[in-house]
Motif scaffolding. Sequence first.
Motif, PDB file in Angstrom:
ATOM      1  N   HIS A  63      -9.886  12.285  -3.142  1.00 43.56           N
ATOM      2  CA  HIS A  63      -9.183  11.036  -3.432  1.00 43.56           C
ATOM      3  C   HIS A  63      -8.716  11.008  -4.881  1.00 43.56           C
ATOM      4  O   HIS A  63      -9.528  11.144  -5.811  1.00 43.56           O
ATOM      5  CB  HIS A  63     -10.096   9.839  -3.154  1.00 43.56           C
ATOM      6  N   ASP A  65      -6.581   8.655  -7.589  1.00 41.38           N
ATOM      7  CA  ASP A  65      -6.198   7.256  -7.763  1.00 41.38           C
ATOM      8  C   ASP A  65      -5.183   7.115  -8.891  1.00 41.38           C
ATOM      9  O   ASP A  65      -5.469   7.432 -10.049  1.00 41.38           O
ATOM     10  CB  ASP A  65      -7.445   6.420  -8.076  1.00 41.38           C
ATOM     11  N   SER A  99      -3.601   7.412  -3.760  1.00 47.35           N
ATOM     12  CA  SER A  99      -3.322   5.976  -3.875  1.00 47.35           C
ATOM     13  C   SER A  99      -2.381   5.707  -5.029  1.00 47.35           C
ATOM     14  O   SER A  99      -2.343   6.445  -6.010  1.00 47.35           O
ATOM     15  CB  SER A  99      -4.627   5.195  -4.102  1.00 47.35           C
ATOM     16  N   LYS A 101      -0.370   1.910  -6.962  1.00 43.02           N
ATOM     17  CA  LYS A 101      -0.452   0.457  -7.040  1.00 43.02           C
ATOM     18  C   LYS A 101       0.797  -0.086  -7.732  1.00 43.02           C
ATOM     19  O   LYS A 101       1.495   0.658  -8.418  1.00 43.02           O
ATOM     20  CB  LYS A 101      -1.686   0.013  -7.852  1.00 43.02           C
ATOM     21  N   ILE A 138      -2.856   5.089   0.446  1.00 44.26           N
ATOM     22  CA  ILE A 138      -3.132   3.650   0.292  1.00 44.26           C
ATOM     23  C   ILE A 138      -2.303   3.099  -0.858  1.00 44.26           C
ATOM     24  O   ILE A 138      -2.174   3.724  -1.917  1.00 44.26           O
ATOM     25  CB  ILE A 138      -4.641   3.363   0.075  1.00 44.26           C
ATOM     26  N   TYR A 140      -1.864  -0.398  -3.190  1.00 44.79           N
ATOM     27  CA  TYR A 140      -2.559  -1.617  -3.594  1.00 44.79           C
ATOM     28  C   TYR A 140      -1.618  -2.638  -4.226  1.00 44.79           C
ATOM     29  O   TYR A 140      -0.724  -2.267  -4.998  1.00 44.79           O
ATOM     30  CB  TYR A 140      -3.595  -1.316  -4.677  1.00 44.79           C
ATOM     31  N   ALA A 166       3.199   3.834   3.393  1.00 38.99           N
ATOM     32  CA  ALA A 166       1.765   3.899   3.106  1.00 38.99           C
ATOM     33  C   ALA A 166       1.022   3.848   4.437  1.00 38.99           C
ATOM     34  O   ALA A 166       1.486   3.197   5.385  1.00 38.99           O
ATOM     35  CB  ALA A 166       1.324   2.753   2.205  1.00 38.99           C
TER      36      ALA A 166
END
Length: 332
Positions: A63, A65, A99, A101, A138, A140, A166
Amino acid sequence: MNNYVYAADKNRYECGMKYRRAGKSGILLPEISLGMWHNFGDIDIFSTCKNIVHYAFDHGITHFDLANNYGPSAGSAEETFGQIMQKSMAPYRDELFISTKAGHDMWQGPYGTWNSRKHLIASLDQSLKRMHLEYVDIFYSHRYDPETPLEETLQTLVDIIHQGKALYVGISKYPKDKAEEAYNYLQSQHIHCLLYQGRYNMFDRKVEQEGILDQARQAGSGFIAFSPLAQGLLTNRYLNGIPTDSRIARGGFLKKESLTPETIGKIKALDKIAASRGQTLAEMALAWLLKDDLVTSVIIGASSVQQLQDNLMCLKNTAFRSEELKQIEQIL
């Protein structure tokens, strides 16, 4: 795959990394995730960034981020990651959980920040281009927006899933009441909120005290912690004053006022407990977050392979005796 210089370690899933289920979902995340808030920008050495990502993946970290504004400069962490994807990680895309955002300041003008439909979709499109990806795993909403109707933000997350940009969505740093609305709205649209991302460490336990941790569990969402070392306070860097190359000395987000005599006393006392466990303070602080199953994964940063290697040592002992937990509570 022969065109790529990098070949992942064949034993990458046998090196001690454990994986935890993200709430009520089909997703398992590594107990330690790699965050790119700092150290992966255009001011950093690309080869170092690449080596950190390779070492992470070779040791079971799947993962990664990111966010639109990570760097510095804003956007450059995604560009760096995109270069790494192109040069070496593309063959492993289906083993990665990536991920990003949107919601903090990113570009000039009224549409460059917060959580309007305009900003979220434009930002994600930019992020995908920078990272050379067709989708993120993902996406956010990076913070709650007090001005944009929450339904607009959440429906945009729903639509992003339907557009295939996503696979999952999450929320970050939302106050408890707005998080509740988010969980309920997404569920009403048959979209699962995979993760709540929040600041959590020994010195900052608001998500625990305010019930956000329990709320995420009840909603069937996982919880992923950032700032696990309190931006370096929960390490041995400040045991004997402020190093010239530290975040406090450089005048970053961590301020000199944070290092009060009381805080220094707590750091020293915690360091003694860590030593009795055969750990550094940083290792113990990370292990403390993983002591139970309330936390799905912990996001760490790294400026070198050695720092990442040191932090991964925490996985060797995440169990605490009741006496140790009592001592830690007394100190905190």
